[in-house]
Design an enzyme around this catalytic site. Sequence first.
Site, PDB file in Angstrom:
ATOM      1  N   ASP A  44      50.134  82.227  24.424  1.00  0.00           N
ATOM      2  CA  ASP A  44      48.765  81.875  24.514  1.00  0.00           C
ATOM      3  C   ASP A  44      47.926  83.362  24.063  1.00  0.00           C
ATOM      4  O   ASP A  44      46.755  83.415  23.955  1.00  0.00           O
ATOM      5  CB  ASP A  44      48.275  81.599  25.857  1.00  0.00           C
ATOM      6  CG  ASP A  44      48.646  82.556  26.950  1.00  0.00           C
ATOM      7  OD1 ASP A  44      49.214  83.568  26.760  1.00  0.00           O
ATOM      8  OD2 ASP A  44      47.949  82.378  28.051  1.00  0.00           O
ATOM      9  N   ASP A  83      53.337  78.213  25.402  1.00  0.00           N
ATOM     10  CA  ASP A  83      52.876  78.776  26.702  1.00  0.00           C
ATOM     11  C   ASP A  83      51.711  78.028  27.066  1.00  0.00           C
ATOM     12  O   ASP A  83      50.994  77.697  26.642  1.00  0.00           O
ATOM     13  CB  ASP A  83      52.242  80.079  26.063  1.00  0.00           C
ATOM     14  CG  ASP A  83      52.303  81.284  27.143  1.00  0.00           C
ATOM     15  OD1 ASP A  83      52.689  80.981  28.108  1.00  0.00           O
ATOM     16  OD2 ASP A  83      51.924  82.164  26.715  1.00  0.00           O
ATOM     17  N   GLU A 115      53.365  81.790  34.007  1.00  0.00           N
ATOM     18  CA  GLU A 115      53.003  83.138  34.423  1.00  0.00           C
ATOM     19  C   GLU A 115      53.387  82.929  36.007  1.00  0.00           C
ATOM     20  O   GLU A 115      52.646  82.119  36.705  1.00  0.00           O
ATOM     21  CB  GLU A 115      51.662  83.846  34.121  1.00  0.00           C
ATOM     22  CG  GLU A 115      51.770  83.967  32.611  1.00  0.00           C
ATOM     23  CD  GLU A 115      50.628  84.511  32.012  1.00  0.00           C
ATOM     24  OE1 GLU A 115      49.780  85.254  32.960  1.00  0.00           O
ATOM     25  OE2 GLU A 115      50.177  84.943  30.855  1.00  0.00           O
ATOM     26  N   GLU A 182      57.393  91.407  31.608  1.00  0.00           N
ATOM     27  CA  GLU A 182      56.214  92.055  30.831  1.00  0.00           C
ATOM     28  C   GLU A 182      55.710  93.571  31.344  1.00  0.00           C
ATOM     29  O   GLU A 182      55.457  93.878  32.558  1.00  0.00           O
ATOM     30  CB  GLU A 182      55.047  91.286  30.518  1.00  0.00           C
ATOM     31  CG  GLU A 182      54.161  91.749  29.465  1.00  0.00           C
ATOM     32  CD  GLU A 182      53.097  90.927  28.863  1.00  0.00           C
ATOM     33  OE1 GLU A 182      53.296  89.776  28.918  1.00  0.00           O
ATOM     34  OE2 GLU A 182      52.124  91.522  28.133  1.00  0.00           O
TER      35      GLU A 182
HETATM   36  O1  KIV Z   1      51.186  85.073  25.121  1.00  0.00           O
HETATM   37  C1  KIV Z   1      52.479  85.651  24.731  1.00  0.00           C
HETATM   38  O2  KIV Z   1      52.270  86.024  23.625  1.00  0.00           O
HETATM   39  C2  KIV Z   1      53.151  85.877  25.458  1.00  0.00           C
HETATM   40  C3  KIV Z   1      54.255  87.207  25.238  1.00  0.00           C
HETATM   41  C4  KIV Z   1      53.682  88.347  25.093  1.00  0.00           C
HETATM   42  C5  KIV Z   1      55.510  87.264  26.113  1.00  0.00           C
HETATM   43  O3  KIV Z   1      53.198  85.633  26.630  1.00  0.00           O
END
Ligand code: KIV
Length: 273
Positions: A44, A83, A115, A182
Site C-alpha cells: 500500500d 497489501d 499489519e 520493518e
Molecule cells: O507497503 C509496502 O510497500 C510495505 C513494505 C514496505 C513492506 O508494507
Amino acid sequence: MKKWTTAKIRAAKGNQKLACLTAYDFTLAGIADAAGAPLILVGDSLGMTTLGYSTTLPVTMEDMLHHTAAVARGAVDALVVADMPFLSYQISTGEAIRNAGRFLQEAGADAVKIEGGVIRRACVKALTNNGIPVLGHIGLLPQSVNQLGGFKVQGRSREAVDRLLEDTAALTEAGVFAIVLECVPPDIAGLITAATEVPVIGIGSGAACDGQILVMNDILGLGDKPPARFVRQYLNLHSLIREAFGKYIDEVKSGSYPTADHSYAATAKMPPE
Ligand code: KIV
C-alpha cells in the site's frame, strides 16, 4: 524456475535468503519476476510511490485491487502478495475475509499482508482457516503512523522488544507463512528471526533477517528525494528519465525528431494537385 508458493517461502528459512520487492504495475512486476524475486508485494506504499499521497492511509480496496491485478498479470513465478489497505481488515473478521478473498478471487493474488501482531491473531486465524495465506507485518506499521507519532525506528526499549517477541509468537501460532519486520535495530531483528520458524523478511532491520524487502521505487532511485538510510539505491532513474524526457522535448522543438527514419513510407504516390 517454478512458481513460488507459500510452502516454498517457508522452506527457504535457514536455506536461502529471500530478496523480495514491491511492485505496482504489470511491466515492472514482470521485470522483478524475470530477475528472480521470489515474492512481489503490491504494497500500500502504492499511495506514496504511485498515487501521490503522503501516507498509506488514503489507499482504498479498489486502488489495491486494480494494481494487484496488473502485478499478477506480470508476475509468472513470484508469489504475489496484496497489501490489505487501512480499514479493510480491522473492523471485523467477516470484512477481513471478504476483502482478502477479493484479492485472490478478483485480482489473482496468492496471499495478503496485514499489519499488526497480537491484535491480529484472530484475523490471521480466520483468513488462513478459510484458505487465504497471510504475510504478517510487525515493527514500524505505516498504517499506524499517527498513533506511532511518525515513521520511527521501533523496538528500542525492553518493553517494546518484549511486545515484538509476543507479536512474533502470536502471528506464528496463528499461521502466517512469513513476517515482514520493518525498521527495528539489527540485534533485535536477530532475536525475532531466531524466535520463529517462519521466515522474517526485513526492511530497514539489518542483515540477520531471513530475507529483505525494499520498495522498488527506492532501489531504482525514482523519487526526487534521497531514500531512507536503509535503502541501497542501485540506479538513479529519476535523473535518467528526466534527461531522456528533456532530450525528447528539445528535439521535438528543434525539429530533429522525428526524422525520415521514424516515418512510414507512402504506399501510393499522392496524386498531383
Ligand atoms: O507497503 C509496502 O510497500 C510495505 C513494505 C514496505 C513492506 O508494507
